[in-house]
Design an enzyme around this catalytic site. Sequence first.
Site, PDB file in Angstrom:
ATOM      1  N   GLU A  64     -47.053 -70.810  55.791  1.00 29.62           N
ATOM      2  CA  GLU A  64     -47.148 -71.513  57.065  1.00 29.62           C
ATOM      3  C   GLU A  64     -48.301 -70.974  57.909  1.00 29.62           C
ATOM      4  OE1 GLU A  64     -45.790 -74.174  57.848  1.00 29.62           O
ATOM      5  OE2 GLU A  64     -44.212 -74.326  56.353  1.00 29.62           O
ATOM      6  N   TYR A 144     -44.088 -72.970  66.190  1.00 34.07           N
ATOM      7  CA  TYR A 144     -44.069 -73.757  64.958  1.00 34.07           C
ATOM      8  C   TYR A 144     -43.692 -72.887  63.761  1.00 34.07           C
ATOM      9  CZ  TYR A 144     -45.527 -75.819  60.637  1.00 34.07           C
ATOM     10  OH  TYR A 144     -45.526 -76.245  59.337  1.00 34.07           O
ATOM     11  N   ASP A 162     -45.866 -80.225  63.928  1.00 39.03           N
ATOM     12  CA  ASP A 162     -47.258 -80.028  63.543  1.00 39.03           C
ATOM     13  C   ASP A 162     -47.961 -81.376  63.542  1.00 39.03           C
ATOM     14  OD1 ASP A 162     -46.409 -81.326  61.236  1.00 39.03           O
ATOM     15  OD2 ASP A 162     -47.166 -79.803  59.858  1.00 39.03           O
TER      16      ASP A 162
END
Length: 364
Positions: A64, A144, A162
């Site tokens: 990520e 996030y 996102d």
Amino acid sequence: MFWLPEDTVGPRRPRYTPPVTLSPTDLPALRSALLTWFGRAGRALPWRTGPEGRRDPYRVWVSEVLLQQTQVARGRVYFERFLDAFPTVQVLAEAPIEAVLKAWEGCGYYARARNLHRAAGVMAREGIPTTYDGWRALPGVGPYTAAAVASLACGEARAVNDGNVRRVLARLHGERQPTEAWVQARADELLDPARPGAWNEAVMDLGATVCTPKAPRCGECALAAWCVAFRSGEPATFPAPKVRAAVREVRAVALLLGDAREAVLERREGTLLGGLMGLPTGVVAEGESERDALTRLAARLGVTVTGELGTVTHGMTHRRITLTVYGGQGGPARTPVAGAALSRLDHKALGLWERRQASLFAPA
């Protein structure tokens, strides 16, 4: 808001229709449709190891962070390279920062690598977090990333937000200018609390493979039955393009003292390239000539300039750098280039020397 085309023959007469809010009664069928699609068409990605909602947290975290500024096609290569070098959080924590930056080479935005190293040190001492709040407390982990790891690896009901999620939800609701708060609110509403990890992966995969920016394949979309943008006949116009920051032009000069194997290298400063090594460089200030900047750089190093090797350009965070590279003699001691973590810009600069050597020895 958006404009719906008329169904009559002749010139189009746009008709305003407000964005819609999905009814709670829509959610079970909508969730089922997307998760069924995901079970059939979800991407097989190297960081998706482990059962749904119980992915390997270390691999999810690294992926990520990496994919924040890197496309998946390239990210897979960088991910495998990074995991080969640092297969566990303990190995990453114990590695010198120079080795971490070298493994991150080419990925850009090197603050991410420095924060990975710092966070790995915390986890090596205190353990890997199992909650959103625990991940959020780590260096460099924003909302996030914390939501992604908490949902994918810990099964926590946290919706991610996102670019892919933003596009899917803006089209689904017919919202042209979705704010971050609006996207997060819609993502929270749609999240399947029973399967949050799978839901997040499904929305991201839909945006990456079907609900694409320029040519959405609406005929294959599991959400087409509920999608306002699809009914508009112009799904690619949702959401409206973001206003991009102006690109700043930066001119600089560099000195290659040595060659592509051994050269004088200096440690970079700043948030973007801090910690990396690179050729001695000087920015051409406003109102200054390139020769003035080169003279100042040569004087700082105590070297003699021998000639120009060429010019390279590189885009980086709303700026475009034009770097003219010169050769020189004298100066500090050379160091091996191969083991140093360099930016793409410096690799391009060293490439000028290699091309020059190839041309010198090329057959006539």
